[in-house]
Design a protein around this motif. Structure first.
Motif, PDB file in Angstrom:
ATOM      1  N   ILE A 138       0.800  -1.177  -0.007  1.00 14.84           N
ATOM      2  CA  ILE A 138       0.068  -0.014   0.003  1.00 14.84           C
ATOM      3  C   ILE A 138       0.864   1.403   0.044  1.00 14.84           C
ATOM      4  CG2 ILE A 138      -1.757   1.383   1.375  1.00 14.84           C
ATOM      5  CD1 ILE A 138      -2.910  -1.530   2.628  1.00 14.84           C
ATOM      6  N   HIS A 139       0.702   2.079  -0.998  1.00 19.57           N
ATOM      7  CA  HIS A 139       1.665   3.268  -1.149  1.00 19.57           C
ATOM      8  C   HIS A 139       0.686   4.418  -0.573  1.00 19.57           C
ATOM      9  CE1 HIS A 139       4.483   1.210  -3.764  1.00 19.57           C
ATOM     10  NE2 HIS A 139       3.244   0.792  -4.426  1.00 19.57           N
ATOM     11  N   GLN A 140       1.776   5.578  -0.098  1.00 15.40           N
ATOM     12  CA  GLN A 140       1.192   6.664   0.315  1.00 15.40           C
ATOM     13  C   GLN A 140       2.076   8.034  -0.129  1.00 15.40           C
ATOM     14  OE1 GLN A 140       1.664   6.165   4.672  1.00 15.40           O
ATOM     15  NE2 GLN A 140       3.459   7.681   4.516  1.00 15.40           N
ATOM     16  N   CYS A 141       1.479   9.320  -0.272  1.00 15.48           N
ATOM     17  CA  CYS A 141       2.331  10.395  -0.478  1.00 15.48           C
ATOM     18  C   CYS A 141       2.757  10.880   0.634  1.00 15.48           C
ATOM     19  CB  CYS A 141       1.577  11.330  -1.470  1.00 15.48           C
ATOM     20  SG  CYS A 141       0.213  12.147  -0.154  1.00 15.48           S
ATOM     21  N   GLN A 142       3.525  11.996   0.822  1.00 14.01           N
ATOM     22  CA  GLN A 142       4.195  12.602   1.661  1.00 14.01           C
ATOM     23  C   GLN A 142       3.237  13.124   2.856  1.00 14.01           C
ATOM     24  OE1 GLN A 142       7.295  15.421   0.628  1.00 14.01           O
ATOM     25  NE2 GLN A 142       8.568  13.829  -0.099  1.00 14.01           N
ATOM     26  N   ASN A 143       1.984  13.400   2.200  1.00 13.96           N
ATOM     27  CA  ASN A 143       0.975  13.888   3.028  1.00 13.96           C
ATOM     28  C   ASN A 143       0.029  13.072   3.761  1.00 13.96           C
ATOM     29  OD1 ASN A 143       1.539  16.547   2.724  1.00 13.96           O
ATOM     30  ND2 ASN A 143       0.616  16.796   0.797  1.00 13.96           N
ATOM     31  N   GLY A 144       0.351  11.722   3.397  1.00 13.30           N
ATOM     32  CA  GLY A 144      -0.135  10.481   4.210  1.00 13.30           C
ATOM     33  C   GLY A 144      -1.485  10.149   3.509  1.00 13.30           C
ATOM     34  N   HIS A 145      -1.825  10.476   2.148  1.00 18.38           N
ATOM     35  CA  HIS A 145      -2.790   9.904   1.553  1.00 18.38           C
ATOM     36  C   HIS A 145      -2.344   8.521   0.570  1.00 18.38           C
ATOM     37  CE1 HIS A 145      -3.594  14.558   0.833  1.00 18.38           C
ATOM     38  NE2 HIS A 145      -4.339  14.058   1.535  1.00 18.38           N
ATOM     39  N   THR A 146      -3.233   7.447   0.874  1.00 19.51           N
ATOM     40  CA  THR A 146      -3.070   6.180   0.202  1.00 19.51           C
ATOM     41  C   THR A 146      -3.529   5.879  -0.895  1.00 19.51           C
ATOM     42  OG1 THR A 146      -4.564   5.258   1.734  1.00 19.51           O
ATOM     43  CG2 THR A 146      -2.542   5.299   2.640  1.00 19.51           C
ATOM     44  N   LEU A 147      -3.196   4.695  -1.566  1.00 14.35           N
ATOM     45  CA  LEU A 147      -3.649   4.136  -2.859  1.00 14.35           C
ATOM     46  C   LEU A 147      -2.848   2.792  -2.838  1.00 14.35           C
ATOM     47  CD1 LEU A 147      -2.614   5.732  -6.060  1.00 14.35           C
ATOM     48  CD2 LEU A 147      -1.119   5.891  -4.061  1.00 14.35           C
ATOM     49  N   CYS A 148      -3.494   1.960  -3.858  1.00 13.05           N
ATOM     50  CA  CYS A 148      -3.170   0.576  -3.955  1.00 13.05           C
ATOM     51  C   CYS A 148      -2.040   0.647  -4.997  1.00 13.05           C
ATOM     52  CB  CYS A 148      -4.164  -0.371  -4.576  1.00 13.05           C
ATOM     53  SG  CYS A 148      -4.963   0.109  -6.162  1.00 13.05           S
ATOM     54  N   SER A 149      -1.208  -0.368  -5.248  1.00  9.76           N
ATOM     55  CA  SER A 149       0.104  -0.216  -5.977  1.00  9.76           C
ATOM     56  C   SER A 149      -0.618  -0.296  -7.567  1.00  9.76           C
ATOM     57  CB  SER A 149       0.700  -1.643  -5.691  1.00  9.76           C
ATOM     58  OG  SER A 149       0.029  -2.933  -5.996  1.00  9.76           O
ATOM     59  N   SER A 150      -1.584  -0.831  -7.692  1.00 11.05           N
ATOM     60  CA  SER A 150      -2.070  -1.022  -9.368  1.00 11.05           C
ATOM     61  C   SER A 150      -2.329   0.458  -9.768  1.00 11.05           C
ATOM     62  CB  SER A 150      -3.176  -1.901  -9.540  1.00 11.05           C
ATOM     63  OG  SER A 150      -4.242  -1.777  -8.906  1.00 11.05           O
ATOM     64  N   CYS A 151      -2.797   1.093  -8.633  1.00 10.18           N
ATOM     65  CA  CYS A 151      -3.473   2.761  -9.022  1.00 10.18           C
ATOM     66  C   CYS A 151      -2.263   3.445  -9.322  1.00 10.18           C
ATOM     67  CB  CYS A 151      -4.683   3.075  -8.324  1.00 10.18           C
ATOM     68  SG  CYS A 151      -5.883   2.127  -8.732  1.00 10.18           S
ATOM     69  N   LYS A 152      -1.071   3.286  -8.623  1.00 11.38           N
ATOM     70  CA  LYS A 152      -0.112   4.095  -8.581  1.00 11.38           C
ATOM     71  C   LYS A 152       0.646   4.464  -9.869  1.00 11.38           C
ATOM     72  CE  LYS A 152       4.663   4.544  -6.252  1.00 11.38           C
ATOM     73  NZ  LYS A 152       5.344   4.319  -7.170  1.00 11.38           N
ATOM     74  N   THR A 153       0.610   3.325 -10.514  1.00  6.47           N
ATOM     75  CA  THR A 153       0.896   3.591 -12.152  1.00  6.47           C
ATOM     76  C   THR A 153      -0.055   4.231 -12.886  1.00  6.47           C
ATOM     77  OG1 THR A 153       2.383   1.290 -11.848  1.00  6.47           O
ATOM     78  CG2 THR A 153       1.808   2.306 -14.168  1.00  6.47           C
ATOM     79  N   ARG A 154      -1.246   3.992 -12.637  1.00  8.50           N
ATOM     80  CA  ARG A 154      -2.262   4.484 -13.466  1.00  8.50           C
ATOM     81  C   ARG A 154      -2.333   6.100 -13.369  1.00  8.50           C
ATOM     82  NH1 ARG A 154      -7.605   1.562 -11.524  1.00  8.50           N
ATOM     83  NH2 ARG A 154      -8.703   3.248 -13.012  1.00  8.50           N
ATOM     84  N   VAL A 155      -1.862   6.589 -11.962  1.00  7.71           N
ATOM     85  CA  VAL A 155      -2.155   8.124 -11.865  1.00  7.71           C
ATOM     86  C   VAL A 155      -0.704   8.676 -12.056  1.00  7.71           C
ATOM     87  CG1 VAL A 155      -3.937   7.667 -10.028  1.00  7.71           C
ATOM     88  CG2 VAL A 155      -1.389   7.826  -9.365  1.00  7.71           C
ATOM     89  N   HIS A 156       0.180   8.020 -12.690  1.00 10.31           N
ATOM     90  CA  HIS A 156       1.476   8.318 -13.270  1.00 10.31           C
ATOM     91  C   HIS A 156       2.457   9.064 -11.972  1.00 10.31           C
ATOM     92  CE1 HIS A 156      -0.093   7.935 -17.253  1.00 10.31           C
ATOM     93  NE2 HIS A 156      -0.823   8.867 -16.919  1.00 10.31           N
ATOM     94  N   ASN A 157       2.461   8.097 -11.005  1.00 11.03           N
ATOM     95  CA  ASN A 157       3.088   8.474  -9.483  1.00 11.03           C
ATOM     96  C   ASN A 157       2.746   9.681  -9.001  1.00 11.03           C
ATOM     97  OD1 ASN A 157       4.923   7.265  -7.631  1.00 11.03           O
ATOM     98  ND2 ASN A 157       6.368   8.662  -8.606  1.00 11.03           N
ATOM     99  N   ARG A 158       1.707  10.217  -9.197  1.00 20.09           N
ATOM    100  CA  ARG A 158       1.174  11.353  -8.471  1.00 20.09           C
ATOM    101  C   ARG A 158      -0.226  11.229  -7.790  1.00 20.09           C
ATOM    102  NH1 ARG A 158       4.256  16.051  -8.610  1.00 20.09           N
ATOM    103  NH2 ARG A 158       5.550  16.191 -10.650  1.00 20.09           N
ATOM    104  N   CYS A 159      -0.100  11.582  -6.487  1.00 18.82           N
ATOM    105  CA  CYS A 159      -1.211  11.425  -5.531  1.00 18.82           C
ATOM    106  C   CYS A 159      -2.441  11.888  -6.010  1.00 18.82           C
ATOM    107  CB  CYS A 159      -0.752  12.205  -4.207  1.00 18.82           C
ATOM    108  SG  CYS A 159      -2.415  11.801  -3.041  1.00 18.82           S
ATOM    109  N   PRO A 160      -3.648  11.176  -6.107  1.00 15.59           N
ATOM    110  CA  PRO A 160      -4.747  11.773  -6.732  1.00 15.59           C
ATOM    111  C   PRO A 160      -5.637  12.607  -5.880  1.00 15.59           C
ATOM    112  CG  PRO A 160      -4.907   9.719  -5.813  1.00 15.59           C
ATOM    113  CD  PRO A 160      -3.553   9.825  -5.785  1.00 15.59           C
ATOM    114  N   THR A 161      -5.087  12.698  -4.449  1.00 17.76           N
ATOM    115  CA  THR A 161      -5.655  13.839  -3.620  1.00 17.76           C
ATOM    116  C   THR A 161      -5.133  15.002  -3.621  1.00 17.76           C
ATOM    117  OG1 THR A 161      -6.355  11.619  -2.192  1.00 17.76           O
ATOM    118  CG2 THR A 161      -6.352  13.839  -1.280  1.00 17.76           C
TER     119      THR A 161
END
Length: 322
Positions: free
Chosen positions: A71-94
């Motif tokens: 499970i991945h998170q950005c520096q602000n603590g927002h999380t997302l799954c590993s498959s979606c990490k690639t889909r959002v081009h390594n940018r936090c969707p939040t």
């Protein structure tokens, strides 16, 4: 499925995330003696958590599916799954911050401690599973919806058997028949022209169950053939309690196939490609047509029986061509 839990030391943002999820976890933990109506959740024993807040923590904000390690998170603590990490081009969707390679170890630990109901609980599944065991069970759960068994189109409709029977009748205009025997006649004006074509001739109801009769023409290598087979509208274990036979023939000659109907859990293409049915070479089909073989007239007959009735009913269908 194996998960890699090895990770470098947490950064300060990791520690903040640990604290945040730990507080959320503690807030939503229900002791083993709790019952429905206490704290907005229910418990089925020690370590069983069904509160909506805990479930929301484990829901990916992009695909809305449950998250599993990593499970991945950005520096602000927002999380997302590993498959979606690639889909959002390594940018936090939040917050649109770059995600990097920070793992949310706290949330993964929360997930390890959870027992969750099957996602098909609303359809009748009573099972409770450790969080990481849910996907394997759900992929095989007997309560999961069935896919539309109609052949020859990419139909996305799913549901229980009652819904699919109505769907086949009303939307695909499939013939409905009551009884354990069938008798169909296939006519083709130009039998030399064999293209890939599929038909669901009938859905018929017998023994309190529904069955689909399929018939199609296709090329087996370079040889044009016709194939007929039956699928059971239910799960594989129940399908094995039935047998069926299919017969074609004329002029005192016949070909008979006997077998067990395949469940509609197996796709039409899977059954066809396994050759699990009656296969008739074109020359044989033309022979059965009689006359000058300028027109294909093939009669397909058969019946279904419950396996415990096979001895008293006989293994083969009566000759329906006399």
């Amino acid at each position: 499925m194996e998960f890699d839990f090895q990770e470098k030391a947490s950064s300060s943002s990791d520690e903040d995330e640990v604290a945040r999820h730990s507080r959320a976890f503690s807030k939503n933990t229900i002791s083993g003696g709790s019952t429905a109506g206490s704290g907005g959740g229910t418990a089925h024993g020690p370590g069983v958590f069904q509160t909506s807040n805990v479930h929301e923590l484990l829901e990916c904000p992009v695909c809305t599916h449950s998250m599993f390690p990593p499970i991945h998170q950005c520096q602000n603590g927002h999380t997302l799954c590993s498959s979606c990490k690639t889909r959002v081009h390594n940018r936090c969707p939040t917050c649109r911050q770059e995600l990097g390679d920070i793992r949310c170890l706290a949330l993964e630990k929360v997930a390890e401690s959870l027992d969750m109901p099957c996602k098909y609980a609303s359809l009748g599944c009573p099972e409770i599973f450790p969080y990481f065991s849910k996907p394997k069970h759900e992929s095989q759960c007997r309560y999961r919806p069935f896919c539309c068994p109609y052949a020859g189109s990419d139909c996305s409709v799913t549901g229980d058997i009652a819904k699919l029977v109505m769907h086949l009748r009303d939307d695909h205009r499939v013939d409905m028949h009551t009884g354990s025997t069938f008798n169909h006649r296939y006519v083709k004006s130009n039998p030399r022209d064999v293209e890939n074509a599929t038909w669901m001739l009938t859905v018929f109801h017998c023994f309190g169950q529904y069955f689909c009769l399929h018939f199609e023409a296709f090329l087996l290598g370079q040889a044009p053939v016709y194939m007929a087979f039956i699928r059971f509208m239910g799960d594989e274990n129940e399908a094995k309690t039935y047998s069926y036979s299919i017969e074609v023939g004329a002029s005192g000659r016949r070909m008979v196939w006997e077998g067990t109907p395949r469940s509609i859990r197996d796709s039409h293409r899977k059954v066809r490609d396994s050759h699990d049915g009656l296969i008739i070479q074109r020359n044989m089909a033309l022979f059965f047509s009689g006359g000058e073989r300028k027109e294909l007239k093939l009669r397909v007959t058969g019946r279904i029986w419950k396996e415990h009735q096979s001895q008293e009913s006989g293994a083969c269908i009566p000759n329906l061509f006399n």
